[in-house]
Structure formats: structure tokens, C-alpha cells
Design a protein around this motif. Structure first.
Motif, PDB file in Angstrom:
ATOM      1  N   LYS A 151      -8.830 -12.404 -19.198  1.00 50.77           N
ATOM      2  CA  LYS A 151      -7.167 -12.113 -18.885  1.00 50.77           C
ATOM      3  C   LYS A 151      -7.352 -13.136 -17.754  1.00 50.77           C
ATOM      4  N   ILE A 152      -6.226 -13.763 -17.059  1.00 52.39           N
ATOM      5  CA  ILE A 152      -6.319 -14.242 -16.195  1.00 52.39           C
ATOM      6  C   ILE A 152      -4.888 -13.569 -15.429  1.00 52.39           C
ATOM      7  N   ASN A 153      -5.187 -13.660 -14.419  1.00 52.14           N
ATOM      8  CA  ASN A 153      -3.069 -13.308 -12.820  1.00 52.14           C
ATOM      9  C   ASN A 153      -2.264 -14.258 -12.971  1.00 52.14           C
ATOM     10  N   VAL A 154      -1.919 -14.575 -13.930  1.00 56.78           N
ATOM     11  CA  VAL A 154      -0.749 -15.549 -13.433  1.00 56.78           C
ATOM     12  C   VAL A 154       0.044 -15.384 -12.426  1.00 56.78           C
ATOM     13  N   ALA A 155       0.371 -14.794 -11.787  1.00 52.50           N
ATOM     14  CA  ALA A 155       1.111 -14.144 -10.524  1.00 52.50           C
ATOM     15  C   ALA A 155       0.223 -15.149  -9.222  1.00 52.50           C
ATOM     16  N   ARG A 156      -1.544 -14.592  -9.349  1.00 48.77           N
ATOM     17  CA  ARG A 156      -2.362 -14.332  -8.501  1.00 48.77           C
ATOM     18  C   ARG A 156      -2.401 -16.150  -8.130  1.00 48.77           C
ATOM     19  N   GLU A 280      -6.263 -21.029 -17.553  1.00 48.56           N
ATOM     20  CA  GLU A 280      -5.851 -21.810 -16.460  1.00 48.56           C
ATOM     21  C   GLU A 280      -5.806 -22.359 -16.919  1.00 48.56           C
ATOM     22  N   ALA A 281      -5.130 -23.572 -17.230  1.00 49.21           N
ATOM     23  CA  ALA A 281      -5.123 -25.293 -17.051  1.00 49.21           C
ATOM     24  C   ALA A 281      -3.621 -24.794 -17.746  1.00 49.21           C
ATOM     25  N   ALA A 282      -3.119 -23.947 -18.525  1.00 44.99           N
ATOM     26  CA  ALA A 282      -1.965 -23.701 -19.717  1.00 44.99           C
ATOM     27  C   ALA A 282      -0.981 -23.167 -18.246  1.00 44.99           C
ATOM     28  N   VAL A 283      -1.593 -22.283 -17.341  1.00 46.17           N
ATOM     29  CA  VAL A 283      -1.058 -21.767 -16.102  1.00 46.17           C
ATOM     30  C   VAL A 283       0.039 -23.054 -15.583  1.00 46.17           C
ATOM     31  N   PHE A 284      -0.426 -23.935 -15.653  1.00 42.91           N
ATOM     32  CA  PHE A 284       0.174 -25.355 -14.844  1.00 42.91           C
ATOM     33  C   PHE A 284       0.635 -25.813 -15.786  1.00 42.91           C
ATOM     34  N   GLY A 295     -16.121 -20.749 -29.891  1.00 41.45           N
ATOM     35  CA  GLY A 295     -14.712 -19.916 -29.263  1.00 41.45           C
ATOM     36  C   GLY A 295     -13.210 -20.540 -29.303  1.00 41.45           C
ATOM     37  N   VAL A 296     -13.425 -21.389 -28.807  1.00 42.05           N
ATOM     38  CA  VAL A 296     -12.468 -22.345 -28.172  1.00 42.05           C
ATOM     39  C   VAL A 296     -11.273 -22.843 -29.084  1.00 42.05           C
ATOM     40  N   PRO A 297     -11.054 -22.441 -30.240  1.00 39.33           N
ATOM     41  CA  PRO A 297     -10.183 -22.417 -31.739  1.00 39.33           C
ATOM     42  C   PRO A 297      -9.084 -21.001 -30.757  1.00 39.33           C
ATOM     43  N   GLU A 298     -10.267 -20.387 -30.319  1.00 37.98           N
ATOM     44  CA  GLU A 298      -8.994 -18.959 -30.229  1.00 37.98           C
ATOM     45  C   GLU A 298      -8.805 -18.488 -28.501  1.00 37.98           C
ATOM     46  N   ALA A 299      -9.234 -20.106 -27.446  1.00 36.13           N
ATOM     47  CA  ALA A 299      -8.256 -20.303 -26.451  1.00 36.13           C
ATOM     48  C   ALA A 299      -7.145 -21.253 -26.683  1.00 36.13           C
ATOM     49  N   VAL A 300      -7.273 -22.433 -27.899  1.00 31.72           N
ATOM     50  CA  VAL A 300      -6.457 -22.880 -27.737  1.00 31.72           C
ATOM     51  C   VAL A 300      -6.184 -23.561 -29.579  1.00 31.72           C
ATOM     52  N   SER A 331       3.317 -33.314 -25.708  1.00 34.71           N
ATOM     53  CA  SER A 331       2.756 -33.225 -24.422  1.00 34.71           C
ATOM     54  C   SER A 331       3.273 -31.828 -23.510  1.00 34.71           C
ATOM     55  N   ARG A 332       4.722 -32.022 -23.062  1.00 36.35           N
ATOM     56  CA  ARG A 332       5.364 -31.658 -22.648  1.00 36.35           C
ATOM     57  C   ARG A 332       5.690 -29.750 -23.476  1.00 36.35           C
ATOM     58  N   ALA A 333       5.613 -30.180 -24.554  1.00 40.43           N
ATOM     59  CA  ALA A 333       5.818 -29.046 -25.600  1.00 40.43           C
ATOM     60  C   ALA A 333       4.383 -28.425 -25.929  1.00 40.43           C
ATOM     61  N   PHE A 334       3.273 -29.162 -25.895  1.00 36.36           N
ATOM     62  CA  PHE A 334       1.965 -28.559 -25.806  1.00 36.36           C
ATOM     63  C   PHE A 334       1.731 -27.424 -24.520  1.00 36.36           C
ATOM     64  N   GLY A 335       1.995 -28.418 -23.177  1.00 31.87           N
ATOM     65  CA  GLY A 335       2.285 -27.467 -22.268  1.00 31.87           C
ATOM     66  C   GLY A 335       3.275 -26.523 -21.819  1.00 31.87           C
ATOM     67  N   GLU A 336       4.487 -25.986 -22.630  1.00 30.13           N
ATOM     68  CA  GLU A 336       5.343 -25.025 -22.430  1.00 30.13           C
ATOM     69  C   GLU A 336       5.156 -23.914 -23.672  1.00 30.13           C
ATOM     70  N   ALA A 337       4.310 -24.352 -24.723  1.00 31.10           N
ATOM     71  CA  ALA A 337       3.540 -23.487 -25.282  1.00 31.10           C
ATOM     72  C   ALA A 337       2.152 -22.439 -24.842  1.00 31.10           C
ATOM     73  N   GLY A 338       1.774 -22.869 -24.125  1.00 27.80           N
ATOM     74  CA  GLY A 338       0.650 -23.005 -23.723  1.00 27.80           C
ATOM     75  C   GLY A 338       0.560 -22.013 -22.499  1.00 27.80           C
ATOM     76  N   TYR A 339       1.935 -21.992 -21.739  1.00 27.25           N
ATOM     77  CA  TYR A 339       2.051 -21.552 -20.624  1.00 27.25           C
ATOM     78  C   TYR A 339       2.574 -19.904 -20.916  1.00 27.25           C
ATOM     79  N   ARG A 340       3.795 -20.344 -22.352  1.00 26.50           N
ATOM     80  CA  ARG A 340       4.449 -18.906 -22.540  1.00 26.50           C
ATOM     81  C   ARG A 340       3.283 -17.933 -23.614  1.00 26.50           C
ATOM     82  N   ARG A 341       2.195 -18.770 -23.731  1.00 29.73           N
ATOM     83  CA  ARG A 341       1.213 -18.130 -24.631  1.00 29.73           C
ATOM     84  C   ARG A 341       0.740 -17.421 -23.821  1.00 29.73           C
ATOM     85  N   VAL A 342      -0.194 -17.833 -22.647  1.00 34.47           N
ATOM     86  CA  VAL A 342      -0.474 -17.342 -21.385  1.00 34.47           C
ATOM     87  C   VAL A 342      -0.092 -16.021 -21.232  1.00 34.47           C
ATOM     88  N   ARG A 343       0.603 -15.480 -21.021  1.00 35.02           N
ATOM     89  CA  ARG A 343       1.828 -14.987 -20.153  1.00 35.02           C
ATOM     90  C   ARG A 343       2.430 -13.783 -21.286  1.00 35.02           C
TER      91      ARG A 343
END
Length: 366
Positions: A151-156, A280-284, A295-300, A331-343
Motif C-alpha cells: 500500500k502507499i499513502n497517496v496523500a503523503r 508510485e508512478a500511478a499517483v503521478f 507479480g507485475v501483472p498484479e500491479a499493472v 497514455s493519458r487514459a492509462f495514467g488516469e486509470a492507474g491513478y483511480r486504481r491506486v486510490r
């Protein structure tokens, strides 16, 4: 506040140490209601150095009133927990991350790992992949295994990013990798892929394609080989090594890059158990390229938050890079989807990483 039993985490890595494992344990300790103290032990120049740390662990358990132990590194710290269990009856839980239990090792080490896992109360794996491999290799009952994703602390991270320095960048498409410089991370294949794309751009007169620059953050024994590889391929000027970069400066590089890439592969059992840097990249909101390994397919999620590639196929890696650089919408769609998933799935502020004890009131996201 509940009177939950107290525990002691013994580990070799914990902040201010930099790395995914250190952050993994930080979120563990910070979960509301987890009455856990931390003892970070550092090796010294002795073959069985952990034997000399045994009295210190016992003293610390008594000092904090710990009723159980969490083992951050199965070898050698699992030896200490096993002995304490045998002599004092204190139960212990073992964390496994992949490399620590799956790499090739002498038979005697495999013997002790099997014993440590057998007598443990619970085994926590960082991914389904790691859990399945441990179950298969060491005959650990499924009832004892639990998967707890990092887990990561997105707010931090987002708050820290506000104070991060602005990193000067060129007009090139910037690719970033953050990690220890070791062969399985795939730095070499990215360098070869960029050289392939540059050569194609020149020979096929594809001047409309982007120019690329590769930023590498981290330290490790593979740096000299990677520098030599970049020089031999004629791209030493666009492969930049920044060494160890601390937070919040690290966030400046995440903000400045255009895409994150780490095509990890397995080498003699050395494998990526998950890959917290993808989170961490998804947060950005960065699109990512990862290796179809471990286990990368579980992260991406391939085709949703990024692209998974054959980590040994340089052309496949190259075309994934090219796709991200040419298709801004995807690229933007990947980034947005990654951010939603990490949150939604990996933010410690929304989903508690470790349910070891009862929850208590409080806000750890301040």
C-alpha cells in the motif's frame, strides 16, 4: 482504543531506508490499531551476525511487552523468531516478497526456510504470484497463507510532490525507472530498445517520431555494465544515471517524466514479487510499461493502466514505448486509470494495508 496485543517487527529495512520493502513495512506499522514496535537490525561483518542480535531482540520484546513477532526477512531473521518460539512460545508471522524465498540457494538455506515457514503462525505474501510459488515450493498450507498487497499513502506522496524541486527536462520523451540497479529490473533491455528506436528513426527517416531520453534512479552493482552498454550503443548522452534520490526530490522526477518503465524478468529465481514503483508512478498519472513476469501483472493491468511486454523482447519493449509516445490519448487514459486504481485499491488512507488488530480512531493521512 482497544487493548490489542503488542508485537515487534524485526527487519533489515525500514525508513529512512529507501525502497519498496521499507515502505511496505512502514504502512504495516502505521495501520490504526496495530500496536507494533520496530527493531531495524543492520548486518555487520560476521558470518552469523544475527546470533549476536538475538539478546537484543529478546530485550526489546520485553521492553515493549510484545506477545508476537513479525519477521521482515526470513533469512536470517527467521532464525531468531524460530528460536524465540521454541524457547519462549512466542508466535511469529513471516513476510515473503519473492526473491527472499524463490531464488536459487544452497540446500541448507532451503531447509531452514522450510522449518521457519512450518512453525510460523502465518505467512504474508506481497502478491498472489508469490503466495502460489511459496505454497508450491515449500508446501505451505493455503490456510496459513495470506496475500497483502503493498500500500502507499497517496496523500503523503501528493503533499510531498508540492515541495519537490522542478526538474529541468529537454523536449525528448522522458522514460523513468526507479529501482536497485540489478539485471532482473530490465534496465538493459530499455537501453537496447531506445537504441533500436533511435536507429529506426534515422534509417527510416521517421522524423515525426519522438526523441527519447532515459532517466535511471537507484544504486547497485549493475551500473558499470549499463553505462558500458549505453556507450557501446551510442546513446550514453541520453541515458542519465542519477544515483540515489531521496524524497521529496524523487517526486520531482516522477512529475517530470512522460512515462514509467520497468520490464522486469526472472533470472535464476530472482523475480519481481510485485513492483510498488508502478503504484508510485500511478499517483503521478504516468502510463507504465512492465514485464510480463512474476507479480507485475498484479500491479499493472495490461491495456488498462499500462502495457505488459515480454521482458526479453527488445522490439516489443520498443514498440510499447513508441505507442505511448505517439498516442497521447491512450497514455493519458492509462495514467488516469492507474491513478483511480491506486486510490481505490492501494491507498493506505482508504483501505487498511494490514488488519492485524482491531481498528482505532485516528487519521494517519495528515
Amino acid at each position: 482504543m482497544t487493548n490489542a496485543p503488542k508485537s515487534l517487527l524485526i527487519t533489515l529495512e525500514y525508513p529512512p531506508d529507501i525502497g519498496g520493502i521499507a515502505e511496505y513495512y512502514k504502512t504495516f506499522v502505521e495501520e490504526p490499531g496495530a500496536h507494533i514496535s520496530v527493531l531495524c537490525l543492520k548486518p555487520f561483518n560476521a558470518r552469523f551476525w544475527w546470533v549476536f542480535r538475538f539478546p537484543r531482540v529478546v530485550r526489546e520484546m520485553r521492553r515493549v511487552g510484545a506477545e508476537s513477532i513479525f519477521v521482515g526477512h526470513i533469512l536470517p531473521l527467521g532464525h531468531i523468531a524460530l528460536i524465540i518460539y521454541w524457547f519462549f512460545g512466542k508466535p511469529y508471522t513471516v513476510f515473503v516478497h519473492g526473491l527472499d524465498v524463490l531464488q536459487k540457494m544452497p540446500r541448507v538455506k532451503r531447509f531452514f526456510i522450510r522449518k521457519i515457514l512450518f512453525f510460523s503462525k502465518e505467512v504474508i505474501a506481497n502478491s498472489k504470484f508469490t503466495a502460489k510459488q511459496v505454497q508450491k515450493k515449500y508446501s505451505v498450507p493455503g490456510s496459513k497463507l495470506r496475500v497483502v498487497y503493498p500500500k502507499i499513502n497517496v496523500a503523503r506522496i501528493e503533499n510531498g510532490a508540492h515541495t519537490a524541486p522542478v526538474i529541468t527536462k529537454s523536449d525528448s520523451y522522458i522514460l523513468l525507472t526507479v529501482g536497485r540497479l540489478q539485471a532482473r529490473k530490465g534496465f538493459d533491455k530499455v537501453i537496447e530498445a531506445i537504441a533500436f528506436l533511435n536507429k529506426r528513426r534515422e534509417t527510416q527517416n521517421e522524423s515525426n517520431n519522438a526523441r527519447f531520453e532515459y532517466w535511471i534512479i537507484g544504486e547497485g552493482g549493475d551500473r558499470a555494465r549499463l553505462e558500458h552498454l549505453a556507450a557501446s550503443l551510442g546513446i550514453a548522452g541520453i541515458v542519465r544515471f542519477f544515483g540515489k534520490v531521496a524524497v521529496p526530490d524523487l517526486y520531482g522526477y516522477y512529475k517530470a517524466c512522460d512515462g514509467f518503465i520497468m520490464p522486469s524478468r526472472e533470472i535464476d529465481g530472482d523475480i519481481e514479487g510485485f513492483g510498488i514503483v508502478f503504484l508510485e508512478a500511478a499517483v503521478f498519472k504516468k502510463p507504465v510499461v512492465g514485464g510480463q513476469s512474476g507479480g507485475v501483472p498484479e500491479a499493472v493491468i495490461d491495456g488498462v493502466t499500462g502495457i505488459l511486454v515480454d521482458p526479453l523482447n527488445v522490439e516489443e519493449i520498443a514498440y510499447a514505448i513508441l505507442r505511448l509516445s505517439k498516442d497521447a490519448r491512450t497514455s493519458r487514459a492509462f495514467g488516469e486509470a492507474g491513478y483511480r486504481r491506486v486510490r481505490r485499491e492501494f491507498d493506505v488512507c482508504r483501505t487498511y494495508a494490514f488488519r492485524c488488530h482491531s481498528r482505532v480512531s485516528g487519521n494517519l493521512c495528515r
